[in-house]
Design a protein around this motif. Structure first.
Motif, PDB file in Angstrom:
ATOM      1  N   SER A   1      25.345  40.713  48.656  1.00 40.41           N
ATOM      2  CA  SER A   1      25.350  41.035  47.333  1.00 40.41           C
ATOM      3  C   SER A   1      24.822  39.913  46.316  1.00 40.41           C
ATOM      4  CB  SER A   1      26.762  41.317  46.749  1.00 40.41           C
ATOM      5  OG  SER A   1      27.751  41.005  47.500  1.00 40.41           O
TER       6      SER A   1
ATOM      7  N   GLN B   1      42.680  38.590  33.116  1.00 41.71           N
ATOM      8  CA  GLN B   1      41.413  38.332  33.107  1.00 41.71           C
ATOM      9  C   GLN B   1      41.019  37.632  34.367  1.00 41.71           C
ATOM     10  OE1 GLN B   1      40.406  36.913  29.298  1.00 41.71           O
ATOM     11  NE2 GLN B   1      40.400  38.641  28.044  1.00 41.71           N
ATOM     12  N   THR B   2      41.680  36.549  34.683  1.00 43.16           N
ATOM     13  CA  THR B   2      41.530  35.591  35.769  1.00 43.16           C
ATOM     14  C   THR B   2      42.170  36.320  36.779  1.00 43.16           C
ATOM     15  OG1 THR B   2      43.533  34.428  34.906  1.00 43.16           O
ATOM     16  CG2 THR B   2      41.403  33.317  34.474  1.00 43.16           C
TER      17      THR B   2
ATOM     18  N   TRP C   1      41.640  39.472  37.934  1.00 43.60           N
ATOM     19  CA  TRP C   1      40.644  40.349  38.614  1.00 43.60           C
ATOM     20  C   TRP C   1      39.408  39.584  39.105  1.00 43.60           C
ATOM     21  CZ3 TRP C   1      35.726  41.273  37.081  1.00 43.60           C
ATOM     22  CH2 TRP C   1      35.408  40.993  35.667  1.00 43.60           C
ATOM     23  N   LEU C   2      39.149  38.547  38.362  1.00 41.54           N
ATOM     24  CA  LEU C   2      37.723  37.432  38.768  1.00 41.54           C
ATOM     25  C   LEU C   2      38.509  37.059  39.926  1.00 41.54           C
ATOM     26  CD1 LEU C   2      35.330  36.645  37.770  1.00 41.54           C
ATOM     27  CD2 LEU C   2      36.141  34.856  36.600  1.00 41.54           C
ATOM     28  N   ARG C   3      39.577  36.577  40.305  1.00 38.80           N
ATOM     29  CA  ARG C   3      39.873  35.826  41.530  1.00 38.80           C
ATOM     30  C   ARG C   3      39.772  37.045  42.892  1.00 38.80           C
ATOM     31  NH1 ARG C   3      44.612  31.485  40.379  1.00 38.80           N
ATOM     32  NH2 ARG C   3      43.485  30.147  39.328  1.00 38.80           N
ATOM     33  N   ASN C   4      40.196  38.277  42.314  1.00 35.91           N
ATOM     34  CA  ASN C   4      40.144  39.393  43.560  1.00 35.91           C
ATOM     35  C   ASN C   4      38.929  39.711  43.785  1.00 35.91           C
ATOM     36  OD1 ASN C   4      43.096  39.155  43.453  1.00 35.91           O
ATOM     37  ND2 ASN C   4      43.287  40.665  42.052  1.00 35.91           N
ATOM     38  N   MET C   5      37.805  39.568  42.921  1.00 35.42           N
ATOM     39  CA  MET C   5      36.298  39.876  43.262  1.00 35.42           C
ATOM     40  C   MET C   5      35.988  39.052  44.436  1.00 35.42           C
ATOM     41  SD  MET C   5      34.639  40.752  39.995  1.00 35.42           S
ATOM     42  CE  MET C   5      33.111  41.361  40.496  1.00 35.42           C
ATOM     43  N   ARG C   6      35.357  39.753  45.304  1.00 35.77           N
ATOM     44  CA  ARG C   6      34.707  38.754  46.611  1.00 35.77           C
ATOM     45  C   ARG C   6      33.201  39.187  46.674  1.00 35.77           C
ATOM     46  NH1 ARG C   6      38.790  35.653  47.821  1.00 35.77           N
ATOM     47  NH2 ARG C   6      40.794  36.574  48.404  1.00 35.77           N
ATOM     48  N   PHE C   7      32.441  38.350  46.703  1.00 38.45           N
ATOM     49  CA  PHE C   7      31.063  38.616  47.016  1.00 38.45           C
ATOM     50  C   PHE C   7      30.660  38.297  48.366  1.00 38.45           C
ATOM     51  CE2 PHE C   7      30.907  37.931  42.210  1.00 38.45           C
ATOM     52  CZ  PHE C   7      30.375  39.041  41.825  1.00 38.45           C
ATOM     53  N   SER C   8      29.760  39.115  48.874  1.00 40.98           N
ATOM     54  CA  SER C   8      29.257  38.863  50.268  1.00 40.98           C
ATOM     55  C   SER C   8      28.193  38.209  49.799  1.00 40.98           C
ATOM     56  CB  SER C   8      29.099  40.097  51.145  1.00 40.98           C
ATOM     57  OG  SER C   8      28.235  41.083  50.422  1.00 40.98           O
TER      58      SER C   8
END
Length: 167
Positions: A21, A8-9, A11-18
């Motif tokens: 967005s 769970q943590t 995939w959350l770390r792999n998310m990148r927000f520009s």
């Protein structure tokens, strides 16, 4: 170095927000917050409009019925029928009969029943004289209630002589 991270943590770390967005997400949240009360009000008003339209349709139907009833009274034959039925009017030379069953009995589609009062006692065919002088009883009641210092709950109805019950 293999570290054990939970899935769970990871995939959350792999998310990148520009930045774009984040701004768009903020606009969507603001849009929902601003428009939600307005949408609720719009839905309530739509329900009220539908209810009022139903009331108007019912009132129009009632008006149409009333207009038909009023139009009937323009017809002399209808007026004549109502006068004959409701007021028991007859033309000169005609004889009107009001039929009351013999011996206090009335017939209704072949079945013979005894006529009774609202209390369930049979109606007598004989004329009876009252056992109470109602004029003096009424005058004494009026004088007693008007000149007495008693409250209305303390005043009692007089007994009818001969029966021993209050009336």
């Amino acid at each position: 170095m293999p570290t054990t991270e939970s899935t769970q943590t990871g995939w959350l770390r792999n998310m990148r927000f520009s930045g774009f967005s984040v701004v768009m997400l903020g606009i969507v949240v603001l849009f929902v917050v601003v428009l939600a009360p307005s949408l609720r009000t719009l839905i309530q008003q739509q329900h009220e409009i539908a209810a009022k339209q139903e009331q108007v349709a019912a009132a129009k139907a009632d008006v149409a019925t009333k207009k038909k009833d009023v139009a009937r009274w323009d017809d002399p034959a209808y007026i004549e029928a109502q006068a004959r039925d409701r007021l028991l009017y007859v033309y000169p030379g005609e004889t009107s009969y009001l039929v009351i069953g013999a011996d206090g009995r009335s017939t209704d589609s072949g079945a013979t029943t005894t006529t009774t009062t609202d209390a369930g006692t049979p109606v007598s065919t004989e004329v009876q004289t009252p056992k109470v002088d109602w004029v003096s009883a009424m005058m004494s009641s009026v004088l007693k209630s008007g000149l007495s210092d008693q409250t209305s709950s303390e005043l009692v109805e007089p007994e009818v002589s001969g029966t021993g019950t209050s009336k």
